[in-house]
Each structure stands twice: as C-alpha cells, then as structure tokens.
Write a protein that holds these residues in place. Structure first.
Motif, mmCIF file in Angstrom:
data_model
loop_
_atom_site.group_PDB
_atom_site.id
_atom_site.type_symbol
_atom_site.label_atom_id
_atom_site.label_comp_id
_atom_site.label_asym_id
_atom_site.label_seq_id
_atom_site.Cartn_x
_atom_site.Cartn_y
_atom_site.Cartn_z
ATOM 1 N N ILE A 158 0.738 -1.274 0.169
ATOM 2 C CA ILE A 158 0.078 -0.018 -0.169
ATOM 3 C C ILE A 158 0.777 1.187 -0.039
ATOM 4 O O ILE A 158 0.515 2.226 -0.659
ATOM 5 C CB ILE A 158 -1.015 -0.078 1.154
ATOM 6 C CG1 ILE A 158 -2.094 -1.065 1.037
ATOM 7 C CG2 ILE A 158 -1.560 1.424 1.460
ATOM 8 C CD1 ILE A 158 -3.140 -1.135 2.207
ATOM 9 N N GLU A 159 1.965 1.062 0.837
ATOM 10 C CA GLU A 159 2.860 2.346 0.597
ATOM 11 C C GLU A 159 3.538 2.407 -0.420
ATOM 12 O O GLU A 159 3.659 3.613 -1.003
ATOM 13 C CB GLU A 159 4.015 2.002 2.069
ATOM 14 C CG GLU A 159 3.398 2.389 3.273
ATOM 15 C CD GLU A 159 2.916 3.864 3.579
ATOM 16 O OE1 GLU A 159 3.521 4.703 3.270
ATOM 17 O OE2 GLU A 159 1.690 3.716 4.032
ATOM 18 N N GLU A 160 3.993 1.462 -1.155
ATOM 19 C CA GLU A 160 4.469 1.633 -2.392
ATOM 20 C C GLU A 160 3.532 2.151 -3.359
ATOM 21 O O GLU A 160 3.812 3.118 -4.240
ATOM 22 C CB GLU A 160 4.851 0.316 -2.957
ATOM 23 C CG GLU A 160 5.793 0.268 -4.207
ATOM 24 C CD GLU A 160 6.101 -1.200 -4.555
ATOM 25 O OE1 GLU A 160 6.613 -1.327 -5.770
ATOM 26 O OE2 GLU A 160 6.323 -2.082 -3.819
ATOM 27 N N SER A 161 2.113 1.804 -3.419
ATOM 28 C CA SER A 161 1.358 2.010 -4.279
ATOM 29 C C SER A 161 0.773 3.778 -4.071
ATOM 30 O O SER A 161 0.503 4.433 -4.856
ATOM 31 C CB SER A 161 -0.086 0.902 -4.488
ATOM 32 O OG SER A 161 -0.558 1.405 -3.193
ATOM 33 N N LYS A 165 0.891 6.263 -6.800
ATOM 34 C CA LYS A 165 -0.448 7.181 -7.103
ATOM 35 C C LYS A 165 -0.157 8.901 -6.733
ATOM 36 O O LYS A 165 -0.802 9.445 -7.693
ATOM 37 C CB LYS A 165 -1.514 6.632 -6.240
ATOM 38 C CG LYS A 165 -2.120 5.396 -6.574
ATOM 39 C CD LYS A 165 -2.027 5.029 -8.099
ATOM 40 C CE LYS A 165 -1.204 3.790 -8.330
ATOM 41 N NZ LYS A 165 -0.910 3.377 -9.799
ATOM 42 N N LEU A 166 0.636 9.064 -5.974
ATOM 43 C CA LEU A 166 0.991 10.555 -5.278
ATOM 44 C C LEU A 166 1.519 11.066 -6.708
ATOM 45 O O LEU A 166 1.267 12.051 -6.992
ATOM 46 C CB LEU A 166 1.524 10.409 -4.159
ATOM 47 C CG LEU A 166 2.182 11.909 -3.667
ATOM 48 C CD1 LEU A 166 0.734 12.979 -3.425
ATOM 49 C CD2 LEU A 166 3.154 11.895 -2.504
ATOM 50 N N GLN A 167 2.445 10.304 -7.380
ATOM 51 C CA GLN A 167 3.306 10.769 -8.207
ATOM 52 C C GLN A 167 2.359 11.017 -9.615
ATOM 53 O O GLN A 167 2.538 11.685 -10.362
ATOM 54 C CB GLN A 167 4.693 9.802 -8.452
ATOM 55 C CG GLN A 167 5.484 10.386 -9.630
ATOM 56 C CD GLN A 167 6.057 11.533 -9.194
ATOM 57 O OE1 GLN A 167 6.577 12.177 -8.031
ATOM 58 N NE2 GLN A 167 5.932 12.651 -10.245
ATOM 59 N N GLU A 168 1.525 9.957 -9.834
ATOM 60 C CA GLU A 168 0.666 10.044 -10.890
ATOM 61 C C GLU A 168 -0.375 11.121 -10.726
ATOM 62 O O GLU A 168 -0.713 12.042 -11.575
ATOM 63 C CB GLU A 168 -0.273 8.600 -11.002
ATOM 64 C CG GLU A 168 0.716 7.409 -11.674
ATOM 65 C CD GLU A 168 -0.224 6.166 -11.648
ATOM 66 O OE1 GLU A 168 -1.318 6.614 -11.551
ATOM 67 O OE2 GLU A 168 0.380 5.208 -11.440
ATOM 68 N N ILE A 169 -0.686 11.691 -9.457
ATOM 69 C CA ILE A 169 -1.488 12.620 -9.206
ATOM 70 C C ILE A 169 -0.897 14.055 -9.679
ATOM 71 O O ILE A 169 -1.511 14.965 -10.385
ATOM 72 C CB ILE A 169 -2.177 12.563 -7.678
ATOM 73 C CG1 ILE A 169 -3.053 11.483 -7.503
ATOM 74 C CG2 ILE A 169 -2.749 13.946 -7.605
ATOM 75 C CD1 ILE A 169 -3.532 11.466 -6.072
ATOM 76 N N ARG A 170 0.283 14.041 -9.243
ATOM 77 C CA ARG A 170 1.283 15.171 -9.402
ATOM 78 C C ARG A 170 1.398 15.312 -10.823
ATOM 79 O O ARG A 170 1.443 16.520 -11.385
ATOM 80 C CB ARG A 170 2.421 15.351 -8.623
ATOM 81 C CG ARG A 170 2.345 15.394 -7.287
ATOM 82 C CD ARG A 170 3.562 15.159 -6.137
ATOM 83 N NE ARG A 170 3.362 15.636 -4.985
ATOM 84 C CZ ARG A 170 4.188 15.140 -3.920
ATOM 85 N NH1 ARG A 170 5.384 14.628 -3.944
ATOM 86 N NH2 ARG A 170 3.756 15.419 -2.727
ATOM 87 N N ASN A 171 1.551 14.139 -11.589
ATOM 88 C CA ASN A 171 1.825 14.154 -13.038
ATOM 89 C C ASN A 171 0.664 14.632 -13.696
ATOM 90 O O ASN A 171 0.733 15.178 -14.801
ATOM 91 C CB ASN A 171 2.346 12.854 -13.575
ATOM 92 C CG ASN A 171 3.789 12.348 -13.083
ATOM 93 O OD1 ASN A 171 4.735 13.096 -12.609
ATOM 94 N ND2 ASN A 171 4.117 11.153 -12.956
ATOM 95 N N GLN A 172 -0.500 14.264 -13.216
ATOM 96 C CA GLN A 172 -1.644 14.542 -13.890
ATOM 97 C C GLN A 172 -1.994 16.222 -13.679
ATOM 98 O O GLN A 172 -2.274 16.888 -14.767
ATOM 99 C CB GLN A 172 -2.952 13.868 -13.116
ATOM 100 C CG GLN A 172 -4.174 14.380 -13.607
ATOM 101 C CD GLN A 172 -4.516 13.578 -15.225
ATOM 102 O OE1 GLN A 172 -3.902 13.011 -15.595
ATOM 103 N NE2 GLN A 172 -5.598 14.284 -15.713
ATOM 104 N N ARG A 173 -1.537 16.702 -12.427
ATOM 105 C CA ARG A 173 -1.772 18.236 -12.354
ATOM 106 C C ARG A 173 -0.853 18.950 -13.357
ATOM 107 O O ARG A 173 -1.134 19.918 -13.782
ATOM 108 C CB ARG A 173 -1.519 18.487 -10.817
ATOM 109 C CG ARG A 173 -1.421 19.914 -10.456
ATOM 110 C CD ARG A 173 -2.485 20.617 -10.844
ATOM 111 N NE ARG A 173 -2.717 22.192 -10.672
ATOM 112 C CZ ARG A 173 -3.130 22.698 -9.735
ATOM 113 N NH1 ARG A 173 -3.244 21.857 -8.447
ATOM 114 N NH2 ARG A 173 -2.591 24.024 -9.517
ATOM 115 N N LYS A 174 0.605 18.154 -13.736
ATOM 116 C CA LYS A 174 1.390 18.877 -14.352
ATOM 117 C C LYS A 174 0.790 18.888 -15.901
ATOM 118 O O LYS A 174 0.899 19.979 -16.820
ATOM 119 C CB LYS A 174 2.804 18.296 -14.446
ATOM 120 C CG LYS A 174 3.482 18.209 -13.150
ATOM 121 C CD LYS A 174 4.835 17.652 -13.261
ATOM 122 C CE LYS A 174 5.600 17.887 -11.892
ATOM 123 N NZ LYS A 174 6.955 17.025 -11.999
#
Length: 449
Positions: A158-161, A165-174
């Motif tokens: 869960i920590e890894e995912s 997901k946190l990085q994916e959200i930030r990439n989506q924001r970018k």
C-alpha cells in the motif's frame, strides 16, 4: 511452592524459567536447576548442595524431569484468572454455554443454567488431550504469523502504491497545467494579433486624417494670403484645389464615420470553468481489496467499439505464437498476462510493451488479482504461484502446492476459489482448504454446494 520472578516477560511470548528460591532470598535472580518434591521449592546447583547437606532424604528432580516440577505460579495465576473479572478466580464450568466461570460470572450470567458444576467435578467427565491442544495452538500461531506477514507485506504494498499514485496525481496536475498553459498561450497570441490588427487600422486612419488636415491647413493659409491680392488665375487654381481637397476629406469622413472608442472585449470560455467546478477530484481510487460490482442493467447489451492488437513476444520465447490463457489489469496501469505456450508470465507497461517476465515450471493456465500489486497464477499440478510487481519488475513470491490440479482461480474477500476442471475448492490465502464446494463428472453439470 516453586517461585518465578516476572514469569511472563513483557517483550516476549515465552515464559521465563524457574528461579532459585535460595538466591531470591539474597535478592539474586538465578535460574533453578532442581526441584525438591518434599520442600516444593526450586534450587540452583549451589543452593541444592546446601539443601542436601540438611535434607538428605528429600527427593529432587533435575531438568530432564521437568514434568514432575510444579506449574509456575505466574502461569497458574494467568490460567486461573477470570478474563472478565480480573480479580476473581475460575471455579465453575457451564456446559450450557461451554464457558469457564468465576463466582461473579455465575451470579450475573449463569444462575439459570442447569449444567453448572465445579471445575474439579467437570474434569472427571470431560477429558482433555493436552498434546493435541498444544499442536492445535502451534498450528494456529503459525497461521497467525503467516497472516501477519502477509498483512505487513500488504502494508508495504500500500505504501508503495501510495507513492506511485501520489506521483501520478502530481503528473496529472502537471499535464493539466501544461494544457492550461497551452490554452493561455494560444489565447494570448490571438489577443496580440487582434491588438496589432486594430492598432494598424487606427494608425492608418490617424495618418490619413493628419495628411488631409495638413493639406487643408496649407490651402487655408494660401487662401487667406490671396484675399487682398486680386490675382484671378491663382485664385481660380486655389479655389479648385480647395474644392477638390474638401471633397476628398468629406468623402473620407463619410466612408469612415466616427466610431465609439475602440476596445478589446474578451469572452471567457465558461465551459472550461464550469466543467472544472463540477469535478470533485482528479480521478477515482479503486480499493483492490474490495470486490467491484457492476451496477448495470443485466439485460443491457454491450457492444465492442474498438479492438487493438499488441505483440507480447520476446526474444527468448520458444514458440512462434504467444497463447494468452489469462490476463489481469492492475490499478497501477500494468497488465500481467499468462503466456501458456511459452511457459511465461509477462508484465506489460502502459504502452503494452513487455517490461519484465518470469519463467514458469509449467504452462500457466489462469491468473487473478490478490492485492494492488500481487497476483496468483495456476500451474496445473505444479500448484499456485504468487507474484508481485516491485519497482516495475515482476517478482516470484510464495507458492502453494495443492493435492489436485490448479486450473481456474478467483479471489474474493480473502478467499481463493480454485478449480481442477471437475471440482471447485475454497482455500484460504495460506493454502488451507476450507471446503470442496461442488464436484461433477465430465458429462454432468455441477450440482452446487
């Protein structure tokens, strides 16, 4: 009574050894090596020597005969204490509820029970196999340890995912920021073009008006200079030039009437703002531990709108064609496929390219998702292989060896449902069978549970 100091260690599941009473009397904690049946006390080797000098005929037992030693007081207190009323000791056993009772339990909850007796009386009719009980406890402890390790692995997963997901959200924001920046740049470019167009037109008007005004001003000064000269031919020329310039100016003013003060008007694309205001988040999270339910009309017809083909063959495949017998999509965007003909399980990235693979001892038959990053693959009589995705790589995990072939597999609420083509079995994730749900021969349908 044999004594023990701090028998139940706070940071351990084990019970501390018996303590020598002779050493304890001197405030020294030392493990006992012998038990005196007559004194009912434990001694170390040194204290036993002094004991034997006084009590020659006392019978003592060493470490090899601990079955003749008494139960430690701490253990006795632990077992006799009522779990509900901590300051009371267990005295009775209620067969109606199969429950141990202290006097308070009897008074509050078991006054109407008919099969209530002293524990000393109950043991005469109820036999207990302590060895079998100990084996059962050890088996359950092993299962609990396995379950704990699996849950701890899930926590790490869960920590890894979460980080992914946190990085994916930030990439989506970018991406959204980049898209908005592009829209802004396009709009600013259009604004510059409009400004240039308007200013060019207005500057042309200013220049034309300035030219006509200057020419009329020069003619006006010339006319004023001829007023008292009486030079007819020049006056005629002046009058004709003035009339022509007046006519030209009037025509220009008629064709270019005075306008309201020019300005640029911007009408924002309200659809973008309205769409964003209607969104509650950047996307949805799917908990892989929960079963996804389709809330659709069961009679609804589904139509395939498009189809795409991708090549998942790799250089060391032994067969010309890949035979995909199972496929699983993870929330991370990875796809895991079971390649039956090449005896491989392959990991595909978001572009459907093979990024990692694991060789199997036999051809994989089916695959199902266990956690956000873990799957289980059936290998026929080779059992069930668990696999997980770690740092973008496919990694083999534990393996279950079953007493039958593993063909089809599904996971639901912590249970594994495995078929061998003739029967359906329910297993735990640790490989313990719960029950056989149904069985059929190859010529008749399954009759259910």
């Amino acid at each position: 009574m044999a004594s023990s100091v701090d028998s139940v260690h706070k940071s351990s599941d084990s019970v501390k050894d018996y303590s020598c009473v002779g050493c304890l009397s001197q405030n020294i904690e030392k493990s006992a090596d012998f038990f005196c049946e007559t004194c009912f006390k434990c001694f170390c080797e040194k204290c036993l020597y002094h004991h034997n000098q006084v009590f020659v005929n006392h019978v003592t037992y060493g470490r090899r005969e601990t079955n003749k030693w008494p139960l430690e007081k701490a253990i006795e207190d632990l077992l006799l204490k009522c779990d509900v009323h901590n300051n009371k000791k267990l005295k009775m056993f209620c067969q109606d509820h199969s429950q141990l009772c202290c006097p308070d339990c009897v008074l509050l909850n078991h006054r109407q029970c008919t099969n209530l007796a002293l524990i000393s009386e109950s043991v005469k009719t109820l036999s207990v196999d302590m060895q079998q009980l100990s084996k059962k406890i050890q088996s359950i402890i092993a299962d609990l340890n396995k379950f704990k390790r699996e849950q701890e692995t899930s926590i790490l997963s869960i920590e890894e995912s979460y980080s992914e997901k946190l990085q994916e959200i930030r990439n989506q924001r970018k991406k959204l920021n980049a898209a908005l920046d592009e829209l802004e740049n396009t709009t600013l470019k259009e604004l510059d073009e409009i400004r240039t167009t308007l200013q060019t037109s207005l500057k042309k008007d200013v220049d034309s008006c300035g030219r006509l005004k200057d020419e009329l001003q020069q003619l006006s000064e010339a006319v004023q200079g001829l007023c008292d000269k009486s030079i007819q031919d020049i006056e005629f020329i002046a009058s004709r030039k003035c009339l022509d310039k007046i006519q030209e100016s009037e025509k220009y003013l008629k064709e270019n009437p005075v306008k309201v003060q020019s300005s640029i008007i911007f009408k924002a694309n309200s659809d973008i703002e309205q769409y964003l205001s209607q969104q509650s988040d950047l996307g949805r999270f799917v908990d892989s531990m929960q079963s996804l339910k389709l809330k659709k009309n069961p009679d609804q017809v589904l139509t395939v709108k498009s189809k795409s083909e991708y090549n998942v063959k790799i250089s060391n495949d032994t067969c010309l064609n890949c035979s995909i017998s199972g496929i699983c999509s993870l929330s991370s965007g990875h796809i895991i496929v079971a390649d039956h003909s090449n005896k491989k399980v392959k990991l595909l990235d978001k572009n459907y390219k093979v990024s990692s693979h694991c060789d199997m001892p036999s051809s994989p038959l089916d695959i199902c998702q266990i956690t956000a990053s873990e799957v289980a693959v059936t290998l026929g009589y080779a059992g069930v292989q668990f696999m997980s995705v770690s740092n973008g790589q496919l990694v083999n995990g534990r393996k279950l060896q079953l007493p039958h072939a593993a063909v089809g597999i599904a996971h639901h609420q912590g249970g594994l449902y495995i078929t061998d083509n003739t029967a359906l079995y329910h297993y735990t994730l640790t490989g313990n069978i719960v029950k056989k749900l149904c069985e059929r021969d190859i010529y008749s349908p399954c009759n259910g549970m």
